[in-house]
Structures are given as structure tokens and as C-alpha cells.
Write a protein that holds these residues in place. Structure first.
Motif, PDB file in Angstrom:
ATOM      1  N   PRO A  26       0.611  -1.339  -0.014  1.00  0.00           N
ATOM      2  CA  PRO A  26       0.028   0.100   0.043  1.00  0.00           C
ATOM      3  C   PRO A  26       1.027   1.321  -0.107  1.00  0.00           C
ATOM      4  N   HIS A  27       0.366   2.314  -0.624  1.00  0.00           N
ATOM      5  CA  HIS A  27       0.879   3.599  -0.564  1.00  0.00           C
ATOM      6  C   HIS A  27       1.076   4.092   0.851  1.00  0.00           C
ATOM      7  N   PRO A  28       2.212   4.818   1.186  1.00  0.00           N
ATOM      8  CA  PRO A  28       2.407   5.019   2.706  1.00  0.00           C
ATOM      9  C   PRO A  28       1.371   6.268   3.047  1.00  0.00           C
ATOM     10  N   CYS A  29       0.571   6.713   2.075  1.00  0.00           N
ATOM     11  CA  CYS A  29      -0.420   7.941   2.343  1.00  0.00           C
ATOM     12  C   CYS A  29      -1.611   7.132   2.162  1.00  0.00           C
ATOM     13  N   ASP A  51     -26.126   7.132   6.125  1.00  0.00           N
ATOM     14  CA  ASP A  51     -25.707   6.218   4.908  1.00  0.00           C
ATOM     15  C   ASP A  51     -24.355   6.684   4.361  1.00  0.00           C
ATOM     16  N   VAL A  52     -23.615   7.660   4.864  1.00  0.00           N
ATOM     17  CA  VAL A  52     -22.410   8.014   4.476  1.00  0.00           C
ATOM     18  C   VAL A  52     -21.116   7.169   4.652  1.00  0.00           C
ATOM     19  N   SER A  53     -20.503   6.367   3.694  1.00  0.00           N
ATOM     20  CA  SER A  53     -19.339   5.576   3.967  1.00  0.00           C
ATOM     21  C   SER A  53     -18.344   5.776   2.952  1.00  0.00           C
ATOM     22  N   VAL A  54     -16.957   5.475   3.543  1.00  0.00           N
ATOM     23  CA  VAL A  54     -16.007   5.500   2.505  1.00  0.00           C
ATOM     24  C   VAL A  54     -15.199   4.257   2.627  1.00  0.00           C
ATOM     25  N   ASP A  55     -14.755   3.856   1.467  1.00  0.00           N
ATOM     26  CA  ASP A  55     -14.225   2.512   1.263  1.00  0.00           C
ATOM     27  C   ASP A  55     -12.797   2.464   1.577  1.00  0.00           C
ATOM     28  N   ASP A  56     -12.265   1.670   2.478  1.00  0.00           N
ATOM     29  CA  ASP A  56     -10.849   1.565   3.116  1.00  0.00           C
ATOM     30  C   ASP A  56      -9.914   1.341   1.917  1.00  0.00           C
ATOM     31  N   ALA A  57     -10.342   0.589   0.852  1.00  0.00           N
ATOM     32  CA  ALA A  57      -9.440   0.313  -0.143  1.00  0.00           C
ATOM     33  C   ALA A  57      -8.943   1.522  -0.979  1.00  0.00           C
ATOM     34  N   VAL A  58      -7.599   1.651  -0.990  1.00  0.00           N
ATOM     35  CA  VAL A  58      -7.177   2.890  -1.666  1.00  0.00           C
ATOM     36  C   VAL A  58      -6.252   2.211  -2.848  1.00  0.00           C
ATOM     37  N   LYS A  59      -6.577   3.007  -4.069  1.00  0.00           N
ATOM     38  CA  LYS A  59      -5.881   2.384  -5.198  1.00  0.00           C
ATOM     39  C   LYS A  59      -4.967   3.847  -5.752  1.00  0.00           C
ATOM     40  N   SER A  60      -3.737   3.214  -6.230  1.00  0.00           N
ATOM     41  CA  SER A  60      -3.054   4.180  -6.744  1.00  0.00           C
ATOM     42  C   SER A  60      -3.052   3.961  -8.320  1.00  0.00           C
ATOM     43  N   ASP A  74       1.983  11.559  -6.830  1.00  0.00           N
ATOM     44  CA  ASP A  74       1.143  10.381  -6.793  1.00  0.00           C
ATOM     45  C   ASP A  74      -0.626  10.653  -6.618  1.00  0.00           C
ATOM     46  N   VAL A  75      -1.152   9.758  -7.596  1.00  0.00           N
ATOM     47  CA  VAL A  75      -2.673  10.032  -7.363  1.00  0.00           C
ATOM     48  C   VAL A  75      -3.209   8.870  -6.813  1.00  0.00           C
ATOM     49  N   LEU A  76      -3.882   8.861  -5.634  1.00  0.00           N
ATOM     50  CA  LEU A  76      -4.564   7.967  -4.959  1.00  0.00           C
ATOM     51  C   LEU A  76      -6.085   7.990  -4.905  1.00  0.00           C
TER      52      LEU A  76
END
Length: 114
Positions: A26-29, A51-60, A74-76
Motif C-alpha cells: 500500500p502507498h504510505p499515504c 448512509d455516508v461511507s468511505v471504502d478503505d481500499a485505496v488504489k494508486s 502520486d494520485v490515490l
């Protein structure tokens, strides 16, 4: 000729099997991007919205050139959800080792308005 095609096919199968087994670090940020994603959704919508949620999966998703100088960011990518709507958020981080210098962010609703 047949031996070459078997060897080539074996190499392709081995590459396909080895690909998913190698976990991408995973990216350090990544954690910082998820935290900023929650704040960005709250900024654009009422914090009391259910019903607000954020996915914990981060894609570079690669890098972009800085507006000034020779640096790159870097774009995450992080996805957020409010009720039935989906939002793609991009966070741009300066490539400075040991820091998470957020340089930009964007949010787009993933819908077809047409």
C-alpha cells in the motif's frame, strides 16, 4: 514448432498465476487519503447525512506532473458512498519521502446525467 508454442503457453500461464500472488504494497499515504475522503464528503454534503461511507481500499492510479517545476504527484483513488450515489475521489500527494503532503483533491459523482 509445437514445443515453442507449449513453452510460450506455459510462460503465459505462469505469469498469470504469479501476478495475483504478488501483493502490492500500500502507498504510505493510503490512510491519510481515506481520512481526507471522509472530510471531503462531509464538506460537500451535510455531516448529518445518513448512509455516508468511505471504502478503505485505496488504489494508486499513477502520477501527474506538478503545475510548476519538474516534480510529479502520486494520485490515490478512494470511493465514497452516500445513500445510492457513488463518488470517486482523487488525492494528489507530493513525492517527498517520509511525508504525506496533500497537494490537491477532486471529487466526481459516478453517474450518467444524460
Amino acid at each position: 514448432m509445437r514445443i515453442r508454442s507449449i513453452a510460450a503457453a506455459t510462460a503465459v500461464v505462469a505469469a498469470l498465476l504469479a501476478g495475483p500472488a504478488q501483493a502490492q504494497t500500500p502507498h504510505p499515504c493510503a490512510g491519510d487519503a481515506v481520512e481526507h475522503a471522509r472530510k471531503l464528503l462531509a464538506f460537500h454534503f451535510d455531516e448529518d447525512t445518513p448512509d455516508v461511507s468511505v471504502d478503505d481500499a485505496v488504489k494508486s492510479v499513477g502520477t501527474v506532473k506538478a503545475l510548476r517545476g519538474e516534480g510529479r504527484f502520486d494520485v490515490l483513488e478512494v470511493w465514497g458512498f452516500i445513500y445510492k450515489a457513488e463518488y470517486r475521489m482523487h488525492f494528489l500527494y507530493a513525492q517527498i519521502p517520509g511525508t504525506c503532503a496533500l497537494m490537491g483533491q477532486e471529487i466526481l459523482e459516478a453517474s450518467d446525467p444524460y
